[in-house]
Design a protein around this motif. Structure first.
Motif, PDB file in Angstrom:
ATOM      1  N   TRP A  59       0.849  -1.190   0.000  1.00  9.36           N
ATOM      2  CA  TRP A  59       0.000   0.000   0.000  1.00  9.36           C
ATOM      3  C   TRP A  59       0.894   1.253   0.000  1.00  9.36           C
ATOM      4  CZ3 TRP A  59      -2.040   2.647   4.867  1.00  9.36           C
ATOM      5  CH2 TRP A  59      -3.078   3.547   4.567  1.00  9.36           C
ATOM      6  N   PRO A  60       0.589   2.273  -0.833  1.00  8.91           N
ATOM      7  CA  PRO A  60       1.484   3.426  -0.983  1.00  8.91           C
ATOM      8  C   PRO A  60       1.980   4.077   0.296  1.00  8.91           C
ATOM      9  CG  PRO A  60      -0.168   3.485  -2.682  1.00  8.91           C
ATOM     10  CD  PRO A  60      -0.525   2.325  -1.771  1.00  8.91           C
ATOM     11  N   VAL A 108       1.978   4.222 -10.826  1.00  7.97           N
ATOM     12  CA  VAL A 108       0.537   4.311 -11.054  1.00  7.97           C
ATOM     13  C   VAL A 108      -0.005   5.345 -10.071  1.00  7.97           C
ATOM     14  CG1 VAL A 108      -1.655   3.081 -11.099  1.00  7.97           C
ATOM     15  CG2 VAL A 108       0.461   1.874 -11.701  1.00  7.97           C
ATOM     16  N   GLU A 109      -0.805   6.269 -10.578  1.00  7.86           N
ATOM     17  CA  GLU A 109      -1.360   7.321  -9.723  1.00  7.86           C
ATOM     18  C   GLU A 109      -2.884   7.268  -9.767  1.00  7.86           C
ATOM     19  OE1 GLU A 109       0.112  11.169 -10.698  1.00  7.86           O
ATOM     20  OE2 GLU A 109       2.240  10.567 -10.594  1.00  7.86           O
ATOM     21  N   ILE A 110      -3.497   7.464  -8.621  1.00  9.03           N
ATOM     22  CA  ILE A 110      -4.951   7.627  -8.571  1.00  9.03           C
ATOM     23  C   ILE A 110      -5.323   8.941  -9.251  1.00  9.03           C
ATOM     24  CG2 ILE A 110      -6.902   8.090  -7.032  1.00  9.03           C
ATOM     25  CD1 ILE A 110      -6.161   5.171  -7.137  1.00  9.03           C
ATOM     26  N   ASN A 111      -6.337   8.911 -10.089  1.00  5.60           N
ATOM     27  CA  ASN A 111      -6.840  10.126 -10.737  1.00  5.60           C
ATOM     28  C   ASN A 111      -7.581  10.957  -9.697  1.00  5.60           C
ATOM     29  OD1 ASN A 111      -7.993  12.098 -12.311  1.00  5.60           O
ATOM     30  ND2 ASN A 111      -8.869  10.691 -13.814  1.00  5.60           N
ATOM     31  N   ALA A 117      -9.401   5.510  -4.483  1.00  5.96           N
ATOM     32  CA  ALA A 117      -8.225   5.634  -3.621  1.00  5.96           C
ATOM     33  C   ALA A 117      -7.537   4.282  -3.542  1.00  5.96           C
ATOM     34  CB  ALA A 117      -8.626   6.110  -2.230  1.00  5.96           C
ATOM     35  N   PHE A 118      -6.251   4.317  -3.208  1.00  8.12           N
ATOM     36  CA  PHE A 118      -5.533   3.092  -2.893  1.00  8.12           C
ATOM     37  C   PHE A 118      -5.894   2.709  -1.461  1.00  8.12           C
ATOM     38  CE2 PHE A 118      -2.242   4.402  -6.175  1.00  8.12           C
ATOM     39  CZ  PHE A 118      -2.579   3.386  -7.069  1.00  8.12           C
ATOM     40  N   ALA A 119      -6.586   1.594  -1.283  1.00  8.73           N
ATOM     41  CA  ALA A 119      -6.985   1.145   0.049  1.00  8.73           C
ATOM     42  C   ALA A 119      -6.081   0.012   0.494  1.00  8.73           C
ATOM     43  CB  ALA A 119      -8.434   0.681   0.036  1.00  8.73           C
ATOM     44  N   ALA A 120      -5.829  -0.058   1.799  1.00  8.38           N
ATOM     45  CA  ALA A 120      -4.898  -1.055   2.321  1.00  8.38           C
ATOM     46  C   ALA A 120      -5.555  -2.394   2.583  1.00  8.38           C
ATOM     47  CB  ALA A 120      -4.252  -0.541   3.601  1.00  8.38           C
TER      48      ALA A 120
END
Length: 347
Positions: A59-60, A108-111, A117-120
């Motif tokens: 996760w980021p 990779v980026e969330i728009n 969102a990037f979720a854990a």
């Protein structure tokens, strides 16, 4: 056998030596070792070829970056077919592949214009799953076609042009990738229309259909190999006694060519499938400087082996170890493909 960036045929041509079949394993080993060195020194462990796979990343926020940015570090990404974060699917419009433009992508980026969102999930470890095509490039070039249909289990593939593909090449037929591990002779269905004398300057071979052959093919007539240098109508211009074979007289002999490829099926995440006769064969093309470096390293290794790792130039007081300037130039030309970025592979 691994995917390499130089073929057995290219190395043997570069050394201009006749290598008997029993020693081809030594050539293949030198090419594979050189390819390993190229991947390591270029800091691209995934290689310069495409692989279909699912990769898992942390996760980021577990990375030293902003929460909407997922760095791929040592991985190169060519295309995405599915992306999930914490078990939740992220739609294609909700993420961006960067840098903008052509691949390979390094993050990779969330728009931020959307609501994703990037979720854990339950843990930050391996929380992001990306299914897609990984690697530096998936460029291919035309390499003839199949001469007959192919089922999903056959490991011998008959093709129209034996010069277009070499041992060590990665080929693409429809959506299946195959690794070429060997070649075998097959009858072309044609015979010599005129006798050939046992003379080096007897270089023209009359055939029924010159269009059925290709420049660069190595033909077998009786026990002599002939390299096709040019084709004029139904006349082949050849180099006699190729590959260490001996000149001989030939009359009405059958002409053979190594047009049966021995392959590993369904490699690099693709699936073995059936293919129709005349299906196009395409050969993977790594970047030119990478292919040249793989070739140079392999040739150097074979020559060092032959010299007991003591290659010298000159004699007497002027004798010295060879400097390897040509090899240095190959390294310099390939330097632009060396990874520069964040992560443990940063330079």
């Amino acid at each position: 056998m691994r995917v390499c960036y130089a073929t057995r045929e290219a190395v043997m041509a570069a050394t201009d030596q006749a290598v008997p079949p029993r020693l081809t394993a030594r050539v293949d080993a030198a090419i594979a070792a050189a390819a390993d060195t190229v991947d390591k020194e270029m800091r691209r462990p995934a290689g310069f070829y495409p692989t279909v796979a699912t990769r898992y990343l942390d996760w980021p926020p577990a990375q030293p970056s902003r929460s909407h940015v997922l760095w791929l570090d040592e991985l190169d990404l060519l295309a995405v077919t599915a992306l999930t974060a914490g078990g939740t699917t992220v739609a294609p419009g909700d993420y961006l592949l960067r840098p903008d433009g052509r691949p390979p992508f390094n993050r990779v980026e969330i728009n931020l214009a959307g609501g994703a969102a990037f979720a854990a999930g339950d843990t930050t470890q391996r929380a992001i799953a990306i299914t897609g095509t990984w690697g530096y490039c998936d460029t291919t070039a035309a390499a003839g076609a199949l001469t007959e249909g192919l089922d999903a289990v056959e490991t011998e593939v008959d093709v129209t042009d034996s010069a277009a593909v070499g041992v060590g090449d990665l080929v693409l037929i429809d959506t299946e990738r195959m690794l070429v591990t060997g070649k075998r002779m097959v009858a072309t269905g044609q015979t010599l229309l005129a006798p050939l004398t046992a003379q080096v300057d007897a270089q023209t071979v009359s055939v029924t259909d010159g269009a059925a052959f290709a420049v660069g093919e190595v033909l077998l007539v009786d026990a002599e190999r002939l390299l096709v240098d040019d084709i004029a109508g139904n006349t082949l211009v050849v180099k006699r006694a190729h590959g260490g074979t001996r000149l001989a007289v030939h009359t009405g002999s059958a002409i053979w060519a190594p047009r049966t490829l021995v392959v590993e099926r369904g490699v690099l995440g693709t699936t073995a499938a059936t293919h129709s006769a005349a299906a196009a064969v395409r050969r993977h093309q790594p970047p030119g400087p990478i292919a040249a470096l793989n070739l140079a390293l392999a040739v150097c290794e074979l020559q060092q082996q032959s010299a007991g790792y003591a290659r010298t130039a000159g004699s007497g007081d002027n004798q010295r170890e060879t400097a390897g300037r040509g090899l240095a130039q190959a390294w310099k030309a390939a330097a632009g493909y060396k990874r520069r970025g964040r992560g443990p592979w940063t330079v």
